[in-house]
Motif scaffolding. Structure first.
Motif, short mmCIF file in Angstrom:
data_model
loop_
_atom_site.label_atom_id
_atom_site.label_comp_id
_atom_site.label_asym_id
_atom_site.label_seq_id
_atom_site.Cartn_x
_atom_site.Cartn_y
_atom_site.Cartn_z
N ASP A 85 1.63 -18.78 -8.62
CA ASP A 85 1.24 -19.79 -7.63
C ASP A 85 0.83 -19.13 -6.32
O ASP A 85 1.47 -18.19 -5.85
N GLU A 86 -0.24 -19.66 -5.73
CA GLU A 86 -0.67 -19.21 -4.41
C GLU A 86 -0.08 -20.16 -3.37
O GLU A 86 -0.34 -21.36 -3.41
N ILE A 87 0.72 -19.60 -2.45
CA ILE A 87 1.44 -20.45 -1.50
C ILE A 87 1.13 -20.04 -0.05
O ILE A 87 0.61 -18.95 0.21
N TYR A 88 1.46 -20.94 0.87
CA TYR A 88 1.41 -20.60 2.29
C TYR A 88 2.58 -21.25 2.99
O TYR A 88 3.10 -22.28 2.55
N THR A 89 3.03 -20.64 4.09
CA THR A 89 4.17 -21.14 4.83
C THR A 89 4.35 -20.29 6.08
O THR A 89 3.56 -19.37 6.35
N PHE A 90 5.38 -20.62 6.86
CA PHE A 90 5.82 -19.68 7.88
C PHE A 90 7.33 -19.64 7.89
O PHE A 90 8.00 -20.60 7.49
N ILE A 91 7.86 -18.51 8.32
CA ILE A 91 9.30 -18.32 8.41
C ILE A 91 9.69 -18.23 9.87
O ILE A 91 8.84 -18.09 10.76
N ASN A 92 10.96 -18.35 10.15
CA ASN A 92 11.46 -18.29 11.52
C ASN A 92 11.02 -16.98 12.17
O ASN A 92 11.37 -15.90 11.70
N PRO A 93 10.22 -17.05 13.24
CA PRO A 93 9.75 -15.81 13.87
C PRO A 93 10.87 -14.93 14.42
O PRO A 93 10.70 -13.72 14.58
N LEU A 94 12.02 -15.53 14.71
CA LEU A 94 13.14 -14.74 15.23
C LEU A 94 13.74 -13.84 14.16
O LEU A 94 14.26 -12.76 14.47
N THR A 95 13.67 -14.26 12.92
CA THR A 95 14.12 -13.41 11.82
C THR A 95 12.98 -12.59 11.25
O THR A 95 13.17 -11.47 10.78
N GLY A 96 11.75 -13.15 11.30
CA GLY A 96 10.55 -12.42 10.93
C GLY A 96 10.51 -11.99 9.47
O GLY A 96 11.26 -12.48 8.62
N GLY A 97 9.59 -11.07 9.19
CA GLY A 97 9.47 -10.51 7.86
C GLY A 97 8.09 -10.58 7.25
O GLY A 97 7.85 -10.05 6.16
N ALA A 98 7.12 -11.21 7.93
CA ALA A 98 5.80 -11.41 7.33
C ALA A 98 4.85 -10.25 7.55
O ALA A 98 3.80 -10.20 6.90
N TYR A 99 5.17 -9.32 8.43
CA TYR A 99 4.34 -8.13 8.58
C TYR A 99 4.74 -7.12 7.51
O TYR A 99 5.24 -6.03 7.79
N ALA A 100 4.53 -7.48 6.27
CA ALA A 100 4.96 -6.65 5.15
C ALA A 100 4.16 -7.01 3.91
O ALA A 100 3.43 -8.00 3.87
N GLU A 101 4.32 -6.18 2.87
CA GLU A 101 3.61 -6.43 1.62
C GLU A 101 4.31 -7.47 0.75
O GLU A 101 3.66 -8.18 -0.02
N TYR A 102 5.64 -7.56 0.87
CA TYR A 102 6.41 -8.50 0.06
C TYR A 102 7.45 -9.18 0.95
O TYR A 102 7.91 -8.61 1.95
N ILE A 103 7.87 -10.38 0.54
CA ILE A 103 8.89 -11.11 1.29
C ILE A 103 9.64 -12.05 0.35
O ILE A 103 9.07 -12.56 -0.62
N ALA A 104 10.91 -12.26 0.63
CA ALA A 104 11.70 -13.26 -0.07
C ALA A 104 11.86 -14.46 0.85
O ALA A 104 12.32 -14.31 1.99
#
Length: 320
Positions: A85-104
């Motif tokens: 599945d191709e998805i989109y979202t955002f996570i809490n910027p204070l915890t971050g994690g999207a400047y990466a190749e993979y994320i949970a």
């Protein structure tokens, strides 16, 4: 996996493009291969240490909140998604994690990405798009025929606010610099004000909603141009806006409200429908590779970015 981390707060020099371990998922999470993310001002404000009382000192920190990518693994309790599945979202910027190749990520924060968008385009939507959507619909209770002013109409949040307000059949007045008047008109604004020529807070025209997408005005400066039941909405919780926001909860008449977007499938799906119906589109001003994040931050910090700044992983930068 590759990721951009910081081990201390500071200038763009503290950004490190390095190798870290790929995350493991819990039963209610998705493992996502990130194809694109974006830069939001909150990212570099965290990096600078402006929000360190909230972001803490548990280094290294991976910045970034917007993301678009492909689901690789699904937790055993997840029923709403499957691998591929191709998805989109955002996570809490204070915890971050999207400047990466993979994320949970928690499965209950994501939605299928718009079919008519690339990953780069989709990754510019969640934070800015949901800020505009939830601000106008949830806080502003926007209705057809209302007169809505968008301050910062050519910025990351403003471009979505103009389009969403038009999709809701409002009369939209955008405020931007002379360089971006044509752009804001192309988004559907009924009128565009050049802030270098006109101070909209001193005009006689009144509005049902003033959406301050750049947080450069206050409820006090806009109060006189709000209609009797008008609503001022800001994206910035300043010391000038917090008191009137609190007091207007208990006093009838004009209201001051602050928008802090939350990622949820309902609103992401509603945005996807607007996008797939051709009523809302993303506007990417610049695109960088993940390893060029320092350059992207430097550009964003200048404060004159038009549209959104997309960040692609190296593997997908040639196709998005």
């Amino acid at each position: 996996m590759k990721a951009v981390t910081i081990n201390q707060y500071g200038s763009i020099d503290v950004l490190e493009y390095s190798d870290i371990d790929k995350p493991q998922i819990t039963p209610n999470q998705l493992l996502v291969k990130i194809h694109a993310t974006s830069v939001n001002p909150v990212d570099w404000k965290i990096r600078q240490g402006q929000l360190q009382l909230l972001s803490g000192f548990n280094f290294p920190i991976i910045l970034g909140s917007d993301l678009s990518g492909v689901v690789l693994e699904v937790g055993e309790e997840v029923e709403s998604f499957e691998p591929g599945d191709e998805i989109y979202t955002f996570i809490n910027p204070l915890t971050g994690g999207a400047y990466a190749e993979y994320i949970a990520i928690p499965a209950n924060t994501a939605a299928l990405k718009p079919k008519n968008m690339t990953h780069s385009q989709a990754a510019t939507v969640p934070v800015a798009g949901l800020t505009a959507f939830q601000g106008l619909l949830d806080l502003g209770q926007i209705r057809p025929g209302q007169k809505v002013l968008i301050n910062g109409a050519s910025g990351g949040v403003g471009i979505f606010a103009v389009q969403i307000a038009k999709a809701m059949k409002a009369e939209v007045i955008g405020v931007c610099s002379s360089n971006n008047i044509t752009l804001v008109e192309s988004l559907g604004a009924n009128r565009v004000i050049d802030y270098n020529q006109i101070d909209f807070t001193q005009e006689l025209e009144q509005y049902d909603i003033i959406f301050d997408a750049v947080g450069k005005e206050t409820f006090s400066s806009c109060e006189n141009i709000l209609k009797p039941q008008g609503i001022y909405i800001s994206t910035l919780p300043t010391v000038d806006n917090l008191p009137p926001t609190f007091f207007s909860l208990f006093v009838p008449g004009k209201k001051s409200k602050l928008i802090l977007a939350q990622s949820n499938p309902r609103d992401l799906n509603a945005l996807r429908e607007l996008i797939e119906d051709g009523l809302v589109k993303s506007m990417i001003g610049r695109t960088y590779k993940l390893e060029e994040i320092a350059e992207a931050h430097a550009y964003s910090e200048m404060g004159h970015a038009v549209g959104k700044i997309a960040i692609t992983t190296e593997e997908t930068s040639l196709v998005d």
